[in-house]
Design an enzyme around this catalytic site. Sequence first.
Site, PDB file in Angstrom:
ATOM      1  N   SER A  38       0.822  -1.221   0.000  1.00 32.70           N
ATOM      2  CA  SER A  38       0.000   0.000   0.000  1.00 32.70           C
ATOM      3  C   SER A  38       0.854   1.269   0.000  1.00 32.70           C
ATOM      4  CB  SER A  38      -0.897  -0.006   1.240  1.00 32.70           C
ATOM      5  OG  SER A  38      -1.482   1.255   1.445  1.00 32.70           O
ATOM      6  N   TYR A  50      -2.008   5.651  -4.588  1.00 34.01           N
ATOM      7  CA  TYR A  50      -3.124   6.593  -4.544  1.00 34.01           C
ATOM      8  C   TYR A  50      -2.688   7.869  -5.249  1.00 34.01           C
ATOM      9  CZ  TYR A  50      -5.769   4.028  -0.935  1.00 34.01           C
ATOM     10  OH  TYR A  50      -6.505   3.105  -0.233  1.00 34.01           O
ATOM     11  N   THR A 104      -5.230   2.733  -7.501  1.00 36.67           N
ATOM     12  CA  THR A 104      -6.530   2.544  -6.840  1.00 36.67           C
ATOM     13  C   THR A 104      -7.420   3.734  -7.178  1.00 36.67           C
ATOM     14  OG1 THR A 104      -5.580   1.209  -5.084  1.00 36.67           O
ATOM     15  CG2 THR A 104      -7.693   2.274  -4.611  1.00 36.67           C
ATOM     16  N   LYS A 159      -7.296  -0.706 -10.071  1.00 37.54           N
ATOM     17  CA  LYS A 159      -8.008  -1.393  -8.976  1.00 37.54           C
ATOM     18  C   LYS A 159      -9.224  -0.583  -8.540  1.00 37.54           C
ATOM     19  CE  LYS A 159      -7.256  -3.097  -4.228  1.00 37.54           C
ATOM     20  NZ  LYS A 159      -7.846  -2.146  -3.292  1.00 37.54           N
ATOM     21  N   HIS A 214     -13.134  -2.180  -2.568  1.00 37.94           N
ATOM     22  CA  HIS A 214     -12.236  -1.662  -1.524  1.00 37.94           C
ATOM     23  C   HIS A 214     -12.623  -2.256  -0.155  1.00 37.94           C
ATOM     24  CE1 HIS A 214      -9.194   1.742  -1.124  1.00 37.94           C
ATOM     25  NE2 HIS A 214      -9.306   1.315   0.116  1.00 37.94           N
TER      26      HIS A 214
END
Length: 368
Positions: free
Chosen positions: A126, A150, A176, A240, A264
């Site tokens: 992440s 992100y 994402t 994603k 998510h």
Amino acid sequence: MPGQRRRAVGEPTPEDVPAEPPFLDLGQLEDDARAHLPADVFDYYAGGAESETTLAEAPEAWRSWRLRPRVLRGITSVPLSTDLLGTAVGSPIGVAPWAYQGMAHPDGELATARGAAAAGALMTVSTSATHTLEEVAAASAGSSAWFQLYRLHSTAHTEDLARRAGNAGYRALVLTVDLPLLGRRRRDLRSDFALPAGLRMANHPADGARPSLQDLATATWTFDDIARFGRLSGLPVVVKGVLRGDDAVRCVRAGAAAVWVSTHGGRQVDPAVASAHALPEVVDAVGGDVEVYADGGIRSGSDVLTALALGARAVFVGRPTIWGLTAGGADGVARVLDGFGEELAHTMALCGVDDVRSVPRDTVVPAR
Ligand SMILES: Cc1cc2nc3c(=O)[nH]c(=O)nc-3n(C[C@H](O)[C@H](O)[C@H](O)COP(=O)(O)O)c2cc1C
């Protein structure tokens, strides 16, 4: 380490070690994590957005399909190895990106990386990790990992992370796209949840401030970013958070190498269509052109087999690895991933299918 993970069935249990059932008991693992973690941390990990309808429906949706076994196929063991975007992996069950792993275990993402490597599984790291992406890449010890990105407030910082992921040896960049704003997670709003003191989002500039979840409310990605961030990182781009066939087509036209069906973990739109129901539409739209992955509520080998039959190339698991990391660090993560793999191989053999890359679509049928 791998040799110590599991006692053989029937082997005596030392008195001071609690007996582990000889199968993957995710309910027990979750209960253990709840007992171990501060209440607000457990709720941050376990919770979803709004009424948590998406969260609750995710596992049920996989079980709205039923398996149609083939008999007399002479299959008693099933190899699980496959390849994802050309990278060889030991199984089609990977670790979904999840934030703040240092709250679950002192070694955080480093332990997850070691556990995934021991199980031969792909880890997605992440953006909101508590170790730097370079540290986690080093802990992966040569096994492959993907980096999840992100879109952050700072474009320069977002671009820098993409370049760093390419330089650190990650094999794909996962954008994402389902977090243009943070979902309204009532448990976290109630507890005023923030990253505990002593932990930091290690991939973010150290400005001394304790970041709160709201700092993650991001600028939005655009379709043009797919090709642009592919060029910046030098990596194939996975998108994603796609739940519609038309969006999947646009992502692929814009340069996506793969599409990842996800809600998510029920933490964004609520109520959203379950991954198990969105997957067939996305596969019909783009499955012939690119790899499609799925996550959300996958809790057993039969759930994995259902996803593969519906056209997923691989699945990813989030919370089961959180509970595994909390309970047992790297070994706990490896146990969870190995447990899923054992269940998948067993169920495939029972169903007379032996290739994780091409599970026939008619292996599943809607439950009546
Ligand atoms: C505590 C937690 C943190 C998460 N953090 C991220 C993240 O940083 N980036 C991301 O793309 N997805 C994140 N997710 C979503 C997961 O990647 C994944 O889509 C989801 O957990 C899969 O559902 P499951 O937990 O039911 O297996 C997070 C999920 C959870 C539970």
